[in-house]
Design a protein around this motif. Structure first.
Motif, PDB file in Angstrom:
ATOM      1  N   ARG A  38       0.845  -1.210   0.000  1.00 53.09           N
ATOM      2  CA  ARG A  38       0.000   0.000   0.000  1.00 53.09           C
ATOM      3  C   ARG A  38       0.876   1.254   0.000  1.00 53.09           C
ATOM      4  NH1 ARG A  38      -3.143   3.412  -1.553  1.00 53.09           N
ATOM      5  NH2 ARG A  38      -4.407   4.577  -0.110  1.00 53.09           N
ATOM      6  N   GLU A  41       2.308   2.072  -3.339  1.00 52.88           N
ATOM      7  CA  GLU A  41       1.397   2.671  -4.313  1.00 52.88           C
ATOM      8  C   GLU A  41       1.391   4.196  -4.275  1.00 52.88           C
ATOM      9  OE1 GLU A  41      -2.388   0.974  -3.389  1.00 52.88           O
ATOM     10  OE2 GLU A  41      -1.777  -1.037  -3.991  1.00 52.88           O
ATOM     11  N   GLY A  45       2.921   4.985  -7.617  1.00 58.16           N
ATOM     12  CA  GLY A  45       3.757   3.797  -7.626  1.00 58.16           C
ATOM     13  C   GLY A  45       5.214   4.063  -7.302  1.00 58.16           C
TER      14      GLY A  45
END
Length: 176
Positions: A38, A41, A45
């Protein structure tokens, strides 16, 4: 799960800046409550590319599963609004836009109302009218810019860091 090390907490204290904004944002949200994927991200990214060097340099550590997240002592809090004694309490609630908005309302009242009632009123109204996350973040950025003009960059940095701790993680990218 990733957690900040002592070195990571030291980096977030006012006056200590060796990392860039994105690395510092990752440190802020690495509290053992979100998965490494997570955090990876974040920033479209790019967070995944930043995690390895932060671990290698000793700012972050992987938390062994099943272990509780260590509590950060109040004197290690990077809130920086006024002083650790008066505003360093640890926030244990859920990250949310509503919490961040209330923080900005409170900040405006405490910092601007005693000195400039018109400015405090302007921020009060702008925060009430900010109906979506981007509008609220724009008001927050303007408020922090005024804090920097009035009280200096160290105080503004502390407020930015505290706001980043209150915002939902998915909004951090646009907040910085």
């Amino acid at each position: 799960m990733l957690i900040k090390t002592d070195k990571g907490r030291q980096e977030l204290r006012p006056g200590n800046r060796t990392l860039g904004q994105r690395e510092r944002a990752l440190l802020l949200v690495a509290d053992g409550s979100q998965s490494e994927s997570r955090l990876g991200e974040l920033f479209g990214g790019e967070g995944a590319r930043l995690i390895g060097p932060l671990i290698d340099q000793g700012f972050l550590a992987r938390q062994p599963s099943g272990r509780p997240v260590p509590r950060v002592p109040a004197d290690a809090s990077p809130t920086g609004i006024a002083s650790a004694a008066s505003h360093g309490e640890q926030f244990a609630g859920t990250r949310s836009l509503a919490t961040a908005r209330m923080f900005l309302f409170d900040l405006s009242e405490r910092l601007f109302a005693p000195r400039d009632k018109a400015l405090a009123s302007r921020y009060r109204e702008a925060l009430r009218e900010a109906r979506d996350p981007q509008a609220m973040l724009a008001v927050g950025r303007a408020l922090i810019a005024d804090v920097e003009a009035l009280a200096g960059s160290e105080r503004a940095d502390g407020i930015s860091e505290r706001l980043a701790k209150l915002l939902p993680a998915h909004l951090l990218e646009s907040a910085l």
